[in-house]
Design an enzyme around this catalytic site. Structure first.
Site: not given
Length: 487
Positions: A181, A256, A289, A384
């Site tokens: 996906k 993750e 990331c 973040e």
């Protein structure tokens, strides 16, 4: 051409799902837009629970034969997929840049070659995957890796094809079948991957691609009782929803997630090197990331470090990512741009100072930003941003540096600049992070474990760790001299 095929940068891309070896259209579509100039690329089939269920059913039906396929044959097909990627490397590069706005030069020279390498590495690792037999009171223990079953892989938009194949390649190598996906903001190269895999001889149903919004098809995929593995890269809130959904069937997860990684610069560091590492954090418009978004600089060199950083960052060129001279492209989507700008505006309102940047530019471009005068407990330090926004704080002692580095809920990575190897050993041993770089950044090897600590993730993938996740690891114990004559 059909109504379901787009032409993107001269490349034909099918907009339908790939399920059971066939193209499947949905009744509804969603619009794919290029972040470069806001142009509409086309309408993409918008999956529902029905398409999700069909994809899982196709993966389940294909699983027994693929799991029973000899290792050497699975490896051969994965190498054929890599050949197909290399054959279409330029097409993949231009489509990916158009779809997600990352630098074309990076896609050509690094990212797409890495896509091919993902398949080759795990194909080769499969052929040497073994554990030496060992004895227990004369009994022989034999460890094996059995394919687990259909795997749902949910991938992000910042490096769409590379991060998708980082999951797809080991899952297929392990003997699992896959439902991929892709992120709804960047669906195009996943569709091309389906074509490449089919041309390489991957059997129907072994790889399925379902497009759409996670909020509409995510639960149907992650809560399905026939799914035996889920791997996700993305945000913490989405991971929490996936984990709750997977818990119904105790489906193993690999997650993750986000990062708020530090760059620690000690006074004994090579400052030119430290500045080079710091400026590198603007890579992919800050949409990485692993980026070290928090600079922690020893107070005695902070002023000089900042001066050199501002000078070096000022040499970056921001603009069209298709231009070879461009260093920073656009951010992915208007919603993401608004999120980035909101972080910065709130930080400045709270007392932060923008040394450079701190504002939007035309289109979906955000000026490379460095903020100082930020508090450790402030939102801009703790959360973040996922954009070209960095912060700078100072420290006076090694213990303070380690404390600041570890003082967030994340633990994905850390970068350290120092000229003292003993200090490097001490500090890296105390940092909470899945990956630590000393006097370097973004050096990655597929045989190394990759993942995060704390809210940055669950589990590790890479090398044998990937097979440990995508397989049911079995130990078979055999008694000595226990065989009877049977003939």
């Amino acid at each position: 051409m059909t109504e379901h095929v787009l032409t993107v940068a001269g490349v034909a891309v099918d907009t339908r799902h790939w399920i059971g070896g066939e193209r499947v259209a949905s009744a509804e579509t969603f619009t794919d837009v290029s972040p470069i100039d806001g142009s509409i690329l086309g309408e993409i089939s918008r999956g529902t629970a029905m398409e999700a269920a069909a994809a899982v059913a196709a993966a389940k039906a294909a699983f027994p034969a693929w799991a029973a396929t000899p290792r050497a044959e699975r490896a051969r097909i994965l190498h054929a997929v890599a050949d197909g990627v290399e054959k279409r490397l330029e097409e993949l590069a231009v489509v990916e840049t158009t779809d997600n706005g990352a630098l074309l030069r990076s896609h050509r020279r690094g990212v797409m070659p890495r896509v091919a390498h993902n398949f080759r590495f795990f194909a080769d690792w499969l052929l040497k995957l073994e554990h030496e037999d060992f004895e227990t009171r004369g009994h022989t223990n034999h460890v094996s890796w059995d394919p687990a079953g259909p795997s749902v892989l949910i991938t992000p938009w910042n490096a769409p094809l590379m991060l998708a194949t980082w999951k797809v390649a080991p899952a297929l190598a392990a003997g699992n079948t896959v439902v991929l996906k892709p992120a709804e903001w960047t669906p195009l190269t996943a569709s091309l991957l389906a074509d490449i895999a089919a041309e390489a001889g991957l059997p129907a149903g072994v790889l399925n691609v379902v497009q759409g919004y996670g909020s509409e098809i995510g639960d149907a995929l992650t809560s399905h009782p026939d799914v035996r593995r889920i791997s996700f890269t993305g945000s913490v809130p989405t991971a929490q929803r996936i984990a709750a959904s997977a818990a119904v069937n105790l489906t193993p997860l690999s997650l993750e997630l986000g990062g708020k990684s530090p760059l620690l610069v000690f006074a004994d560091a090579d400052l030119d090197l430290a500045v080079d590492l710091a400026v590198e954090q603007y890579d992919n418009a800050g949409q990485v990331c692993l980026a070290a978004t928090r600079f922690l600089v020893e107070e005695s060199v902070a002023e000089e470090f900042t001066r050199r950083f501002v000078e070096k960052a000022g040499q970056l060129t921001q603009g069209d990512p298709r231009d070879e001279a461009t260093d920073i492209g656009p951010n992915i989507h208007p919603l993401q741009l608004e999120k980035i700008d909101g972080f910065v505006r709130r930080a400045i309102a709270a007392g932060a100072r923008a040394v450079i940047g701190g504002h939007r530019k035309d289109g979906q471009y955000y000026a490379p930003t460095l903020l100082t005068d930020v508090a450790q407990d402030s939102e801009i330090v703790q959360e973040e941003v996922f954009g070209p926004v960095l912060t700078l704080q100072t420290f006076t002692t090694e213990d303070e540096a380690v404390h600041l580095a570890n003082d967030t809920r994340f633990g994905l990575a850390a970068t350290l600049a120092t000229g003292d190897p003993e200090r490097a050993e001490r500090v890296t041993g105390q940092l909470v992070a899945g990956t630590v770089w000393t006097n370097c950044f973004f050096v990655r090897d597929l045989q190394a474990p990759f993942g995060g600590s704390r809210h940055s993730g669950v589990g590790r993938e890479g090398g044998t760790w990937s097979f440990d996740f995508y397989c049911d690891v079995k130990n078979t114990v055999t008694a000595p001299n226990g065989w009877r004559n049977h003939g």
